[in-house]
Design an enzyme around this catalytic site. Sequence first.
Site, mmCIF file in Angstrom:
data_model
loop_
_atom_site.group_PDB
_atom_site.id
_atom_site.type_symbol
_atom_site.label_atom_id
_atom_site.label_comp_id
_atom_site.label_asym_id
_atom_site.label_seq_id
_atom_site.Cartn_x
_atom_site.Cartn_y
_atom_site.Cartn_z
ATOM 1 N N GLU A 32 -1.844 2.222 -11.809
ATOM 2 C CA GLU A 32 -3.120 2.228 -12.523
ATOM 3 C C GLU A 32 -3.314 3.657 -13.006
ATOM 4 O O GLU A 32 -3.565 4.552 -12.211
ATOM 5 C CB GLU A 32 -4.226 1.769 -11.561
ATOM 6 C CG GLU A 32 -5.395 1.134 -12.271
ATOM 7 C CD GLU A 32 -6.397 2.163 -12.705
ATOM 8 O OE1 GLU A 32 -6.212 2.736 -13.812
ATOM 9 O OE2 GLU A 32 -7.333 2.409 -11.946
ATOM 10 N N GLU A 60 -5.147 -5.111 -9.656
ATOM 11 C CA GLU A 60 -5.908 -5.066 -8.402
ATOM 12 C C GLU A 60 -6.984 -6.143 -8.476
ATOM 13 O O GLU A 60 -7.557 -6.372 -9.533
ATOM 14 C CB GLU A 60 -6.603 -3.709 -8.260
ATOM 15 C CG GLU A 60 -5.657 -2.565 -8.035
ATOM 16 C CD GLU A 60 -6.372 -1.218 -8.057
ATOM 17 O OE1 GLU A 60 -7.475 -1.125 -8.620
ATOM 18 O OE2 GLU A 60 -5.808 -0.268 -7.518
ATOM 19 N N ASN A 66 -11.296 10.153 -7.172
ATOM 20 C CA ASN A 66 -12.576 9.774 -7.788
ATOM 21 C C ASN A 66 -13.312 8.658 -7.063
ATOM 22 O O ASN A 66 -14.518 8.519 -7.211
ATOM 23 C CB ASN A 66 -12.409 9.470 -9.284
ATOM 24 C CG ASN A 66 -11.514 8.305 -9.540
ATOM 25 O OD1 ASN A 66 -10.714 7.932 -8.687
ATOM 26 N ND2 ASN A 66 -11.636 7.696 -10.698
ATOM 27 N N CYS A 96 -11.828 5.757 -14.680
ATOM 28 C CA CYS A 96 -10.849 5.448 -15.720
ATOM 29 C C CYS A 96 -11.347 4.398 -16.715
ATOM 30 O O CYS A 96 -10.795 4.277 -17.800
ATOM 31 C CB CYS A 96 -9.535 5.014 -15.088
ATOM 32 S SG CYS A 96 -9.783 3.831 -13.780
#
Length: 487
Positions: A260, A468, A162, A294
């Site tokens: 993640e 992150e 994505n 997400c």
Amino acid sequence: MNATRADRVVQLGFETAWFIDGAWADGSSESNIDIQDPSTGEVIAALPRAGAEEALKCVEGAERAFRHWSRTSAIERAAVLQKVEALLRSHREALAQLTVLEQGMPIEAARANVDYAASFFRWFAEEARRIYGYSVPQPDPRRRIHVDYFPRGVAGVITPWNAPLASPAKKVAAALAAGCTVVLKPSELTPISALALAWIVSEAGAPPGAFNVVGGDAPAIGRVLTRHPAVRTISFTGSLRAGRRLYSSASRYIKHVALELGGNAPFIIFDDADLGRAVENLVRLKQANSGQICVTANRVYIEATIFSQVEKQLVESYGGLKLGDGFASGVEQGPLISASAVNRVAGLVEEASQGGARVLCGGRSSDLGPNFYPPTVVSKPFSRARILSEEIFGPVLTLLPFENEEEAIASANETDARLAAYAYTTNASRLHRLRRELQFGVVGLNDPRPIGCESPFGGVGCSGIGREGGREGLLDFMDVRTVGEYA
Ligand code: ADP
């Protein structure tokens, strides 16, 4: 093949081959993976289907490079990262076009993704110089204890389709800044931006082997990364299913794992909110990448007193977005990644509709092609509908009324996928309570984008572990060493 579209793939200095130990390498496999343009279905490039053998070469190259890279000074690593940032910015347009070609998002969004990727190289270039250890006073005056941070080893990085450039960039920038070397396995659906990144990192002066890119047989490559002793960190973004598999495989070798795994974000609109702003922010959030991010809103909770009004505004605004090819001017929403993604989203809408929900706009196939699905608003699905419990990952707004704050918070927290949550209100004491009560890794209070290179990003619960960005982003790639000195 449409020459003008596919020609964009070779504008930069990379080859359509995997980048292994500082060289462009063809895979040994007979078969290829075809990369398709999601807007047209055309094959824009082909790459050899690499596997365990190539992955092993990458790890060995990264292990050799680690011996040198892990001993460089922070300022030396920062200089390479700053150069990467500069190159990403100077090739912004070509990189954005690659993203549109392999991923489908509109060109403006793709440009923003390049800027986002570049921002992480800048941030971690700056953070590399701030990897401070510390000393701890001891009861015995002759003893000194120092706490030092050291790069952990080779990082195995696995990323989804994505955000083909930004997703690797976030992880690679942190790993290189920490002094680790990297083997990246991008999604086989969108590997080209990762190859462009490999070229840029190499041009910026990273030594051969410091950054490798390989893909093809994902499970075989994953096995090498999770089993090889030189790989000390696995950093993964993707589905819960694949994350679980990698976590379990890495556990055998006691590797550090950062995951993640996506979210199921609630977006709460109270009746005291600035409604114009809430609606506008929600539409922009949901528009981004056709809902294939997400942190997008999955469940929209609207206070009952304003439900009909907000519902109407959302149908007008979201339902009116222009759908089309990411290169076409004025297009606000591109295709989904594949026809099977469209079918999955359509299935969720269909199930909600059959259970009594109203589909107020969209909800049907598009004559633009099999990968297109229009912005869709689903109102009041039944409480056990899959559209509420699963990550939709598509252009669907799902609306639900609520009666009071307590109910809104309880409903919002009803998920294990606790990555992001949003709430809109102008009541100061309510904001205070929401900050405490929304049990998510990232919370936006009147803020649709509480993310950026400067702050830690990641989920809680089944949404993942590790972070992150921010100061915390480096820690996934570093070991702590306690050193005692006795006089
Ligand atoms: P998505 O639904 O976003 O494609 P996946 O979890 O299937 O999510 O894929 C995310 C990334 O993980 C991709 O690069 C994919 O190839 C990779 N992947 C999936 N399964 C495995 C596995 N068993 N080992 C290694 N990588 C995997």
